[in-house]
Design a protein around this motif. Structure first.
Motif, mmCIF file in Angstrom:
data_model
loop_
_atom_site.group_PDB
_atom_site.id
_atom_site.type_symbol
_atom_site.label_atom_id
_atom_site.label_comp_id
_atom_site.label_asym_id
_atom_site.label_seq_id
_atom_site.Cartn_x
_atom_site.Cartn_y
_atom_site.Cartn_z
ATOM 1 N N UNK A 1 16.018 106.544 -3.918
ATOM 2 C CA UNK A 1 17.400 106.071 -3.956
ATOM 3 C C UNK A 1 17.868 106.009 -5.406
ATOM 4 N N UNK A 2 18.971 106.672 -5.702
ATOM 5 C CA UNK A 2 19.503 106.726 -7.064
ATOM 6 C C UNK A 2 20.353 105.481 -7.312
ATOM 7 N N UNK A 3 20.043 104.746 -8.368
ATOM 8 C CA UNK A 3 20.798 103.549 -8.740
ATOM 9 C C UNK A 3 21.571 103.861 -10.020
ATOM 10 N N UNK A 4 22.881 103.684 -9.968
ATOM 11 C CA UNK A 4 23.755 104.002 -11.098
ATOM 12 C C UNK A 4 24.358 102.720 -11.649
ATOM 13 N N UNK A 5 24.227 102.541 -12.950
ATOM 14 C CA UNK A 5 24.739 101.357 -13.647
ATOM 15 C C UNK A 5 26.013 101.738 -14.391
ATOM 16 N N UNK A 6 27.116 101.052 -14.088
ATOM 17 C CA UNK A 6 28.389 101.341 -14.760
ATOM 18 C C UNK A 6 28.771 100.269 -15.772
ATOM 19 N N UNK A 7 27.882 99.302 -16.012
ATOM 20 C CA UNK A 7 28.276 98.107 -16.767
ATOM 21 C C UNK A 7 28.242 98.329 -18.277
ATOM 22 N N UNK A 8 28.869 97.412 -18.992
ATOM 23 C CA UNK A 8 28.885 97.403 -20.452
ATOM 24 C C UNK A 8 28.685 95.985 -20.962
ATOM 25 N N UNK A 9 28.094 95.895 -22.141
ATOM 26 C CA UNK A 9 27.788 94.604 -22.761
ATOM 27 C C UNK A 9 28.851 94.262 -23.790
ATOM 28 N N UNK A 10 29.555 93.148 -23.531
ATOM 29 C CA UNK A 10 30.513 92.590 -24.479
ATOM 30 C C UNK A 10 30.124 91.139 -24.718
ATOM 31 N N UNK A 11 29.427 90.845 -25.810
ATOM 32 C CA UNK A 11 28.937 89.473 -26.001
ATOM 33 C C UNK A 11 30.028 88.430 -26.062
ATOM 34 N N UNK A 12 31.240 88.799 -26.496
ATOM 35 C CA UNK A 12 32.307 87.800 -26.554
ATOM 36 C C UNK A 12 32.828 87.444 -25.166
ATOM 37 N N UNK A 13 32.475 88.251 -24.156
ATOM 38 C CA UNK A 13 32.871 87.957 -22.782
ATOM 39 C C UNK A 13 31.739 87.329 -21.981
ATOM 40 N N UNK A 14 30.528 87.860 -22.155
ATOM 41 C CA UNK A 14 29.404 87.448 -21.316
ATOM 42 C C UNK A 14 28.475 86.459 -21.983
ATOM 43 N N UNK A 15 28.635 86.282 -23.295
ATOM 44 C CA UNK A 15 27.651 85.530 -24.044
ATOM 45 C C UNK A 15 26.589 86.475 -24.596
ATOM 46 N N UNK A 16 25.932 86.047 -25.620
ATOM 47 C CA UNK A 16 24.956 86.893 -26.291
ATOM 48 C C UNK A 16 23.677 87.034 -25.465
ATOM 49 N N UNK A 17 23.132 88.259 -25.430
ATOM 50 C CA UNK A 17 21.854 88.537 -24.766
ATOM 51 C C UNK A 17 20.905 89.045 -25.846
ATOM 52 N N UNK A 18 19.884 88.259 -26.152
ATOM 53 C CA UNK A 18 19.080 88.467 -27.352
ATOM 54 C C UNK A 18 18.452 89.851 -27.419
ATOM 55 N N UNK A 19 17.859 90.324 -26.308
ATOM 56 C CA UNK A 19 17.139 91.602 -26.381
ATOM 57 C C UNK A 19 18.085 92.757 -26.700
ATOM 58 N N UNK A 20 19.321 92.665 -26.212
ATOM 59 C CA UNK A 20 20.299 93.711 -26.500
ATOM 60 C C UNK A 20 20.784 93.584 -27.934
ATOM 61 N N UNK A 21 21.025 92.370 -28.370
ATOM 62 C CA UNK A 21 21.434 92.156 -29.758
ATOM 63 C C UNK A 21 20.376 92.663 -30.732
ATOM 64 N N UNK A 22 19.117 92.637 -30.317
ATOM 65 C CA UNK A 22 18.030 93.106 -31.180
ATOM 66 C C UNK A 22 17.791 94.606 -31.054
ATOM 67 N N UNK A 23 18.592 95.283 -30.212
ATOM 68 C CA UNK A 23 18.514 96.738 -30.191
ATOM 69 C C UNK A 23 18.130 97.384 -28.888
ATOM 70 N N UNK A 24 17.768 96.612 -27.852
ATOM 71 C CA UNK A 24 17.432 97.261 -26.591
ATOM 72 C C UNK A 24 18.682 97.879 -25.981
ATOM 73 N N UNK A 25 18.568 99.101 -25.515
ATOM 74 C CA UNK A 25 19.701 99.817 -24.933
ATOM 75 C C UNK A 25 20.123 99.117 -23.645
ATOM 76 N N UNK A 26 21.424 99.004 -23.445
ATOM 77 C CA UNK A 26 21.977 98.247 -22.307
ATOM 78 C C UNK A 26 21.295 98.574 -20.984
ATOM 79 N N UNK A 27 21.344 99.845 -20.598
ATOM 80 C CA UNK A 27 20.846 100.211 -19.273
ATOM 81 C C UNK A 27 19.328 100.255 -19.214
#
Length: 244
Positions: A84-110
């Motif tokens: 089953x193919x799972x497709x992610x359409x989301x985007x990271x906006x820290x000013x909307x969702x709050x900061x997510x440390x692993x992404x802020x440190x460089x992990x690619x969103x998806x």
């Protein structure tokens, strides 16, 4: 194809309508229940279903929910087949969702979302505004057709997603593996700038992670500078101007 769209907001609604109109068997699920799916989302034949039943027996599951909510769906996929193919359409906006440390440190969103779900995902439809997706899809071969990047580690999953992007009215661009999908994240040269297939490759190549993050984090200031009622064209031009 049998497709479920999870999320009935602007992007999810667009995809449900367009993929239904293209002849696919489309279901739409919302965390608040089937009754929360707007009637206009179902106008092309899609069906509203309960979230718990949404992913069984489907070829493709499209996640059109806020980035920070994707990890909440991990248990939903425990019994879903690997194919089953799972497709992610989301985007990271820290000013909307709050900061997510692993992404802020460089992990690619998806990559982060794939790890959270415990399965591979495809990145697609994230780099086009909802209004672009709603109004600017055209048949294949139309001059000036807007392109949308698609990234995945599986060539087959990428091929499936590219076919669906084409069905929604846009030229699919093979953007390589998921680790490279940072190039289509906010707010790089390829993000929401309505580029053609020939233009999109150079824009992805020109992405700069540090600069793009600074552009992303200045978005609210740049929006404010557009005035009280910016048009869709104003927003696209703002995004393009940030990289000139």
């Amino acid at each position: 194809m049998k497709i479920t769209v999870i999320g009935a907001g602007a992007i999810g609604g667009n995809l449900a309508r367009k993929l239904g109109a293209a002849g696919h068997d489309v279901q739409v699920a919302d965390a608040r229940g089937p009754e929360a799916v707007p009637a206009d989302v179902l106008e092309s034949g899609a069906r509203a279903v309960a979230l718990d039943d949404a992913v069984q027996g489907r070829d493709v599951v499209i996640l059109s929910i806020p980035f920070e909510r994707v990890s909440e769906l991990a248990g939903l996929f425990d019994s879903v087949p690997d194919e089953t193919v799972v497709i992610d359409t989301s985007n990271y906006y820290p000013h909307l969702s709050g900061s997510i440390e692993v992404v802020d440190k460089g992990q690619v969103e998806s990559v982060r979302n794939a790890e959270a779900l415990g399965r591979p995902v495809v990145k697609a439809w994230n780099a086009a505004l909802a209004e672009t997706q709603r109004t600017k899809g055209v048949p294949a071969g139309t001059p000036g057709r807007i392109a949308i990047p698609v990234a995945a580690d599986s060539q087959e999953a990428r091929r499936v997603a590219m076919r669906l992007v084409d069905d929604t009215g846009f030229d699919p661009f093979d953007a390589g593996v998921l680790a490279d999908s940072w190039r289509q994240q906010p707010m790089g040269p390829a993000y929401c700038t309505e580029l053609t297939l020939d233009e999109l490759g150079p824009a992805l190549a020109a992405a700069d992670r540090d600069k793009d993050a600074r552009v992303r984090d200045s978005m609210m200031e740049r929006f404010a500078a557009l005035g009280d009622a910016p048009t869709h064209e104003d927003v696209v031009e703002m995004n393009r101007a940030a990289h000139r």
